[in-house]
Write an enzyme that holds these catalytic residues in place. Sequence first.
Site, PDB file in Angstrom:
ATOM      1  N   GLU A   1       0.820  -1.222   0.000  1.00 43.36           N
ATOM      2  CA  GLU A   1       0.000   0.000   0.000  1.00 43.36           C
ATOM      3  C   GLU A   1       0.856   1.276   0.000  1.00 43.36           C
ATOM      4  OE1 GLU A   1      -3.565  -0.246   2.491  1.00 43.36           O
ATOM      5  OE2 GLU A   1      -3.163   1.814   3.140  1.00 43.36           O
ATOM      6  N   ASP A   2       1.960   1.264   0.711  1.00 40.86           N
ATOM      7  CA  ASP A   2       2.697   2.505   0.971  1.00 40.86           C
ATOM      8  C   ASP A   2       4.093   2.591   0.369  1.00 40.86           C
ATOM      9  OD1 ASP A   2       0.584   3.477   2.442  1.00 40.86           O
ATOM     10  OD2 ASP A   2       1.396   2.876   4.377  1.00 40.86           O
TER      11      ASP A   2
HETATM   12  N1  LIG Z   1      -3.313   7.771  14.002  1.00 40.72           N
HETATM   13  C1  LIG Z   1      -2.239   7.947  13.210  1.00 40.72           C
HETATM   14  N2  LIG Z   1      -2.234   7.434  11.941  1.00 40.72           N
HETATM   15  C2  LIG Z   1      -1.141   7.635  11.182  1.00 40.72           C
HETATM   16  C3  LIG Z   1      -0.032   8.349  11.661  1.00 40.72           C
HETATM   17  N3  LIG Z   1       0.916   8.362  10.688  1.00 40.72           N
HETATM   18  C4  LIG Z   1       0.429   7.672   9.662  1.00 40.72           C
HETATM   19  N4  LIG Z   1      -0.811   7.227   9.930  1.00 40.72           N
HETATM   20  C5  LIG Z   1      -1.614   6.448   8.995  1.00 40.72           C
HETATM   21  O1  LIG Z   1      -2.630   7.302   8.475  1.00 40.72           O
HETATM   22  C6  LIG Z   1      -3.684   6.471   7.997  1.00 40.72           C
HETATM   23  C7  LIG Z   1      -5.001   7.134   8.353  1.00 40.72           C
HETATM   24  O2  LIG Z   1      -5.010   8.385   7.757  1.00 40.72           O
HETATM   25  P1  LIG Z   1      -6.038   8.746   6.631  1.00 40.72           P
HETATM   26  O3  LIG Z   1      -5.819  10.162   6.209  1.00 40.72           O
HETATM   27  O4  LIG Z   1      -7.416   8.375   7.128  1.00 40.72           O
HETATM   28  O5  LIG Z   1      -5.711   7.746   5.453  1.00 40.72           O
HETATM   29  P2  LIG Z   1      -4.610   7.800   4.280  1.00 40.72           P
HETATM   30  O6  LIG Z   1      -3.293   8.167   4.925  1.00 40.72           O
HETATM   31  O7  LIG Z   1      -4.652   6.391   3.757  1.00 40.72           O
HETATM   32  O8  LIG Z   1      -5.060   8.788   3.270  1.00 40.72           O
HETATM   33  C8  LIG Z   1      -3.534   5.101   8.621  1.00 40.72           C
HETATM   34  O9  LIG Z   1      -3.173   4.256   7.560  1.00 40.72           O
HETATM   35  P3  LIG Z   1      -3.497   2.710   7.446  1.00 40.72           P
HETATM   36  O10 LIG Z   1      -2.450   1.968   8.187  1.00 40.72           O
HETATM   37  O11 LIG Z   1      -3.679   2.402   6.012  1.00 40.72           O
HETATM   38  O12 LIG Z   1      -4.802   2.443   8.258  1.00 40.72           O
HETATM   39  P4  LIG Z   1      -6.310   2.779   8.011  1.00 40.72           P
HETATM   40  O13 LIG Z   1      -6.401   4.003   7.154  1.00 40.72           O
HETATM   41  O14 LIG Z   1      -6.826   1.573   7.327  1.00 40.72           O
HETATM   42  O15 LIG Z   1      -6.832   2.965   9.383  1.00 40.72           O
HETATM   43  C9  LIG Z   1      -2.354   5.284   9.586  1.00 40.72           C
HETATM   44  O16 LIG Z   1      -1.503   4.144   9.649  1.00 40.72           O
HETATM   45  C10 LIG Z   1      -0.067   8.894  12.983  1.00 40.72           C
HETATM   46  O17 LIG Z   1       0.865   9.543  13.453  1.00 40.72           O
HETATM   47  N5  LIG Z   1      -1.182   8.664  13.698  1.00 40.72           N
END
Ligand SMILES: Nc1nc2c(ncn2[C@@H]2O[C@H](COP(=O)(O)OP(=O)(O)O)[C@@H](OP(=O)(O)OP(=O)(O)O)[C@H]2O)c(=O)[nH]1
Length: 183
Positions: free
Chosen positions: A70-71
Amino acid sequence: MVVDQPADVLAIIIKCINFAAVKHKYQRRKDPEKTPYVNHVIGVAEILTEEANVQDVEVIQAAILHDTVEDTDTSFDEIEAQFGVNVCQLVKEVTDDKSLPKAERKRLQVEHAAGSSPSAKLIKLADKLYNLRDLERVSPEGWAPERVQEYYEWAQKVVNELRGTNKKLEDSLDEIFKRHCTS
Ligand SMILES: Nc1nc2c(ncn2[C@@H]2O[C@H](COP(=O)(O)OP(=O)(O)O)[C@@H](OP(=O)(O)OP(=O)(O)O)[C@H]2O)c(=O)[nH]1
Ligand SMILES: [Mn+2]
């Protein structure tokens, strides 16, 4: 400490951690401290071993690798070649299609959650628990309170579709939702 663990399991887990660390090496979390991104995937795996009592090595492998496709520039073929078809399938199940608009991706997470395999559901629950704990600790840079609130409410919708998977994780998630969500 003497632990009864086959040496190959240790090598497999270390290989996953190293792969994730190399792939995520330029990526940082969105917190003000810009924590290395790999802390997140290791933390998700630790939630599964320490809190959910998961002992299935392939689930732990997929948790460590869950954000690589994904990233980063990682392909599913690479995951399959390095870690096998089962781990690759699990990573696929927890990977959002980043080519879609964000609102669509968020909607699809809610829609696809209930139809996921039990192992993928465990990883999704641990991922949400880690991110929600992180969100309670500090807001990501640039997130207004409304955006933080929207994340809590959207995460609750996803988790509602994952229920019946692991009581301990679901109870911990519910404690967080009680603090931040109205229903
Ligand atoms: N709470 C938090 N989240 C952070 C941080 N840094 C990066 N993230 C990531 O940001 C994602 C959530 O942010 P969004 O704005 O909703 O999604 P996006 O990055 O995919 O656009 C999560 O991705 P993901 O792993 O794909 O999970 P999810 O979107 O499926 O929950 C999370 O892992 C941080 O400092 N705090
Ligand atoms: Mn994640």
